[in-house]
Design an enzyme around this catalytic site. Sequence first.
Site, mmCIF file in Angstrom:
data_model
loop_
_atom_site.group_PDB
_atom_site.id
_atom_site.type_symbol
_atom_site.label_atom_id
_atom_site.label_comp_id
_atom_site.label_asym_id
_atom_site.label_seq_id
_atom_site.Cartn_x
_atom_site.Cartn_y
_atom_site.Cartn_z
ATOM 1 N N PHE A 241 10.978 41.261 49.034
ATOM 2 C CA PHE A 241 12.253 41.043 49.724
ATOM 3 C C PHE A 241 12.768 42.308 50.400
ATOM 4 O O PHE A 241 13.972 42.487 50.570
ATOM 5 C CB PHE A 241 13.307 40.483 48.764
ATOM 6 C CG PHE A 241 12.819 39.328 47.938
ATOM 7 C CD1 PHE A 241 12.455 38.141 48.532
ATOM 8 C CD2 PHE A 241 12.705 39.438 46.568
ATOM 9 C CE1 PHE A 241 11.975 37.084 47.776
ATOM 10 C CE2 PHE A 241 12.228 38.382 45.806
ATOM 11 C CZ PHE A 241 11.868 37.198 46.405
ATOM 12 N N THR A 466 3.867 35.073 50.333
ATOM 13 C CA THR A 466 4.179 34.260 51.503
ATOM 14 C C THR A 466 3.049 33.350 51.934
ATOM 15 O O THR A 466 3.248 32.469 52.771
ATOM 16 C CB THR A 466 4.532 35.178 52.680
ATOM 17 O OG1 THR A 466 3.453 36.104 52.888
ATOM 18 C CG2 THR A 466 5.797 35.976 52.383
ATOM 19 N N ASN A 591 1.566 26.734 59.211
ATOM 20 C CA ASN A 591 1.243 26.018 57.980
ATOM 21 C C ASN A 591 2.543 25.421 57.456
ATOM 22 O O ASN A 591 3.386 26.137 56.907
ATOM 23 C CB ASN A 591 0.618 26.956 56.942
ATOM 24 C CG ASN A 591 0.197 26.224 55.671
ATOM 25 O OD1 ASN A 591 0.917 25.394 55.140
ATOM 26 N ND2 ASN A 591 -0.984 26.545 55.166
ATOM 27 N N LYS A 661 6.576 32.719 65.519
ATOM 28 C CA LYS A 661 7.640 33.678 65.230
ATOM 29 C C LYS A 661 7.702 33.879 63.716
ATOM 30 O O LYS A 661 7.179 33.070 62.946
ATOM 31 C CB LYS A 661 8.994 33.164 65.738
ATOM 32 C CG LYS A 661 9.072 32.967 67.243
ATOM 33 C CD LYS A 661 10.426 32.412 67.666
ATOM 34 C CE LYS A 661 10.512 32.212 69.170
ATOM 35 N NZ LYS A 661 11.813 31.645 69.605
ATOM 36 N N GLU A 665 12.589 35.509 56.898
ATOM 37 C CA GLU A 665 13.951 35.981 56.658
ATOM 38 C C GLU A 665 15.047 35.100 57.226
ATOM 39 O O GLU A 665 16.186 35.133 56.751
ATOM 40 C CB GLU A 665 14.079 37.407 57.204
ATOM 41 C CG GLU A 665 13.214 38.372 56.414
ATOM 42 C CD GLU A 665 13.096 39.759 57.039
ATOM 43 O OE1 GLU A 665 13.880 40.633 56.668
ATOM 44 O OE2 GLU A 665 12.198 39.944 57.884
#
Length: 716
Positions: A241, A466, A591, A661, A665
């Site tokens: 993070f 991620t 995905n 993109k 976040e």
Amino acid sequence: MPPDRPGRPDTVLGTSAVRAEGPEKVTGAARYATDQRPPGRAHAWPVPAAVPRGRVTAVDTGPCLQIPGVLGVLTPDDAPRLGPSDDPTLQVLQNSEVPHRGWYVALVVAETLEGARAAAGAVRISYATEEHDGGLRAGHPGAYTPEEVNGGYPALRERGDPDAALAAAPVRVDCSYSVPPLHNHPMEPHAATAAWDADGEHLAVWDSSQGAGTVRTVLASLFGLPEERITVISEHVGGGFGCKGTPRPHVVLAAMAARRFGRPVQLALPRRHMPAVVGHRAPTLHRIGLGARPDGTLTALVHEATTHTSRVREFVEQAAVPARVMYAVPDSRTLHRAVALDVPTPSWMRAPGEAPGMYALESAMDELADALGADPVELRIRNEPALEPDTGRPFSSRHLVECLREGAARFGWAAYRTPRRDGPFLRGVGTAAATYPVWIAPSAARVHARPDGSHLVEINATDIGTGARTVLAQVAADALAVPLDSVAVAIGRTDLPRAPLAGGSCGTASWGWAVHEACTALAARLAGHRGALPDEGLSASADTTEAVRRGSPYARHAFGAHFAEVQVDTVTGEVRVRRLLGVFAAGRILNPATARSQFTGGMVMGIGMALTERSTVDPVHGGFAEDDLAAYHVPVHADVPAIEVGWIDEHDEHLNPMGSKGIGEIGIVGTAAAIGNAVCHATGRRLRDLPLTPDRVLTALTADTGPSTGAGGAAS
């Protein structure tokens, strides 16, 4: 809403491929930083300063050294000297100064973890204390305007005469908001295992980091080594993070101790140390002024953000920057001020700048909608810009209006615009927009085709949870036109082709571009090859440095819209989020399964930001009072409703070969504002200070006069 862009019927890009590393994680085969067991491994435990400011005058290690298994103690008097670095927070144990509470003043090394912890508690430190100031407040005499803020943005941007335009506006709001200090708290704490070879010529480090390459570069400078004599491995990382985006003191201390004692040393930071040494989201104080015509057209915007930084290193949260791109307004000022205090150095936390800045801006937009008697969704749509307001550049793509329209329809916005009461419970709904910039950094990749039909992609990317391995394999399989199960991906090591860190939501866009180019080159080689592949196979490489540095004439951003329904208990003051919907326009979704996970995770953090997460600097002892997960309340299952996520099928040819993109976040951006706006809709009271805890809600509900509580504001 289609989940992905139509393409070749056989492509795997845009499908919900299962995580490549999933079996390793659930079976325990995935090895993290402290899962390493080099022969002779010792354990380290740091000693934090117990005063808010001053200097160390003496270190008594006698009782510590009497504990069995203790190998020794590093202190400011005898620790190895370090070379230069751009980050002063890494100059640990180099002098006796204590810039803030929690700064490390010693390091104990022992045979066992338990022995190191016990020995650290036996070290006795004497201090000469100095006056300290850890309190950010409006009107602080130490406030100054920096030259630039995080991300390289200028601290001040002004167009026209916003003060005059605001004063002349027929309808205006002028309000203050605040966001407290927030902490990243990933599941895996910062940890490293460091080992020098027998000659002390090569250093190997397993580090919990978002970027192994950055760690290697910094360690090379600190220890006076060529980068090729350092290997950093970050193959599996348990979350970050932002706080693992750059090296932290733990990895430097582990390497120092390993060199001093001639043994591999492992160091995992205790969770209670983390708020003081790995960065945090700095508190922000916001003043938002919005002026509008009676039809809702904006005529003036002022966003002034004040935050704290440390005296060790300047870091200024870019909280006013989002206001430069969101809405069409002729006269505007966005200004940042900072106050240097005796506090730990702030740093990146998911969506730095955008998360707190959009909370303030989107709350003010709702207050303006109330003053106008306008629908909050329609007010945002009315002020949609044709060009990026700050630069005048065209957007590569901007589908915020579509997100708002789609979200309102799916949420049933019109049907829920009347607040409801059910016994002691008040219900209301709120909305907010979201944005995040598109960042792309230079990257390199290498890909191999083997005689057995398999393929290997090599790139020093980092997967912090991620799904980077999976998506990069999909990018490769798509470019090579081969089955996904024929592609393996090697990441997280500095002996692989260089790549940027996992941060700024730029990972997939940057790494994927290089992987796509390398695979395209390999596909061309394979097409021209005749006969069986040689034993060593065929390979190709790519480097996107020149292409990325050419830049783009377009303003590139992702956008989104949040919708929230809340229930407020008038007896206890508790706020419950009952529904949460996010709709995003973030390029091509590569995905859907991993993307939905990322969007949802950001929205969960937004719930915490809105309702539970808060840290405070104790005015007496100078440290963060909420220094563990018992005091710092992150959302748990009971706090999180069934979150719905969707996206617009966005085609943008001005990004990268995949048309993607960043999505890591934007999910947190705007979530807190949507929840806060829903609370105001339910109660008729505006709370402007986060988080919206029961005590604050009850105070607002029982207030005799005025529609607001918190930092204050006015509307006309």
